[in-house]
Scaffold this active site. Sequence first.
Site, PDB file in Angstrom:
ATOM      1  N   ARG A 176      22.731  20.170  25.679  1.00  0.00           N
ATOM      2  CA  ARG A 176      22.061  21.505  25.362  1.00  0.00           C
ATOM      3  C   ARG A 176      22.571  21.902  24.200  1.00  0.00           C
ATOM      4  NH1 ARG A 176      21.615  25.774  30.315  1.00  0.00           N
ATOM      5  NH2 ARG A 176      23.857  24.614  30.454  1.00  0.00           N
ATOM      6  N   ARG A 177      23.996  21.722  23.747  1.00  0.00           N
ATOM      7  CA  ARG A 177      24.748  22.459  22.786  1.00  0.00           C
ATOM      8  C   ARG A 177      24.523  21.454  21.490  1.00  0.00           C
ATOM      9  NH1 ARG A 177      29.936  23.690  25.862  1.00  0.00           N
ATOM     10  NH2 ARG A 177      29.640  21.646  26.662  1.00  0.00           N
ATOM     11  N   GLU A 230      36.106  20.382  31.934  1.00  0.00           N
ATOM     12  CA  GLU A 230      35.463  21.729  32.263  1.00  0.00           C
ATOM     13  C   GLU A 230      34.842  22.031  33.380  1.00  0.00           C
ATOM     14  OE1 GLU A 230      32.792  22.519  28.934  1.00  0.00           O
ATOM     15  OE2 GLU A 230      34.421  22.280  27.363  1.00  0.00           O
ATOM     16  N   VAL A 245      38.517  15.456  38.795  1.00  0.00           N
ATOM     17  CA  VAL A 245      38.609  15.051  37.046  1.00  0.00           C
ATOM     18  C   VAL A 245      39.000  16.288  36.388  1.00  0.00           C
ATOM     19  CG1 VAL A 245      37.838  13.658  35.296  1.00  0.00           C
ATOM     20  CG2 VAL A 245      36.819  13.121  37.495  1.00  0.00           C
ATOM     21  N   GLY A 283      36.668  11.690  42.334  1.00  0.00           N
ATOM     22  CA  GLY A 283      37.137  12.761  43.102  1.00  0.00           C
ATOM     23  C   GLY A 283      37.481  13.835  41.869  1.00  0.00           C
ATOM     24  N   ASN A 323      24.757  11.143  33.364  1.00  0.00           N
ATOM     25  CA  ASN A 323      26.477  12.039  33.473  1.00  0.00           C
ATOM     26  C   ASN A 323      26.007  13.582  33.801  1.00  0.00           C
ATOM     27  OD1 ASN A 323      29.138  12.770  33.184  1.00  0.00           O
ATOM     28  ND2 ASN A 323      28.212  13.654  31.464  1.00  0.00           N
ATOM     29  N   LYS A 372      24.921  15.834  45.160  1.00  0.00           N
ATOM     30  CA  LYS A 372      25.561  14.601  44.955  1.00  0.00           C
ATOM     31  C   LYS A 372      25.139  13.389  46.141  1.00  0.00           C
ATOM     32  CE  LYS A 372      27.427  15.154  41.250  1.00  0.00           C
ATOM     33  NZ  LYS A 372      26.833  14.700  39.912  1.00  0.00           N
ATOM     34  N   TYR A 424      26.493  21.887  46.217  1.00  0.00           N
ATOM     35  CA  TYR A 424      26.959  20.847  45.497  1.00  0.00           C
ATOM     36  C   TYR A 424      26.912  19.356  46.047  1.00  0.00           C
ATOM     37  CZ  TYR A 424      29.895  18.039  42.178  1.00  0.00           C
ATOM     38  OH  TYR A 424      30.388  17.030  41.385  1.00  0.00           O
TER      39      TYR A 424
END
Length: 250
Positions: free
Chosen positions: A32-33, A187, A184, A182, A85, A155, A151
């Site tokens: 998006r950025r 952010e 990481v 698992g 990703n 997944k 969440y």
Amino acid sequence: MIALITGASAGIGKACAYKFSENGYDLIVTGRRESKLKELQSELEAKFKNKIKILAFDIQEESQVKAAFTNLSAEWMNIDVLVNNAGLALGREGIDMGSMEDYNTMIDTNIKGLLYVSKAVIPNMKTRKAGHIINLSSTAAKEVYPGGGVYCATKHAVDALTKGMRIDLLSYGIKVSSISPGMVDTEFSKVRFKGNETLAAEVYKGFTPLYAEDVAEVISYVASLPKHVNVNDLVLTCTAQANSFFTHKE
Ligand code: 8X3
């Protein structure tokens, strides 16, 4: 060779952008950025002398994803590896306490966004009878934990979509894999806890978690295997983590 990496401006996506560049790929990086992607483009092109194409869109918006691919040249459409990703978690409240807005964002990004991009890329892979789709799943696809219901559901859906894609694309020689990490240290937790650095830091305290580069290394390995070898699903944790429930903290 061309790799497309979604959510490439930070974390695992950014680490993959470095790793695939190092391995000689030209890249399409999405996110998006746009300013972040431009910084990444300059860094990579200077360091690796490869070609980097930016596609800036909100992956939750099907029309934006479609428009980005419509404007892509035929040459860039020959994507060899798609790394799905882009994804996120929001909140750790119980199922009745979390906000519907957060739930929609997770579903729209982790499931629907993955589908929008895959649908844009697969037709060309089918024509060429080649390609590799690598979906970022999670240990959250293997067990459901308290306050993670939605969440984990997204997944679990990524796991189901990976299996479905593998069946539907089998006769085209297209590989489909999922990578299920698992914890990481990226952010990820800052996003999940909406900028609360204390809560985010707590997640990775007392043990050595995985880093984005560790996951990128594994993804790069999975992408490097011979044409007749496919990793269907690879679960990856740091040594201190056994699964979603057991982590050894000092
Ligand atoms: C991220 C791992 O432990 O937050 O996919 O579910 S966890």
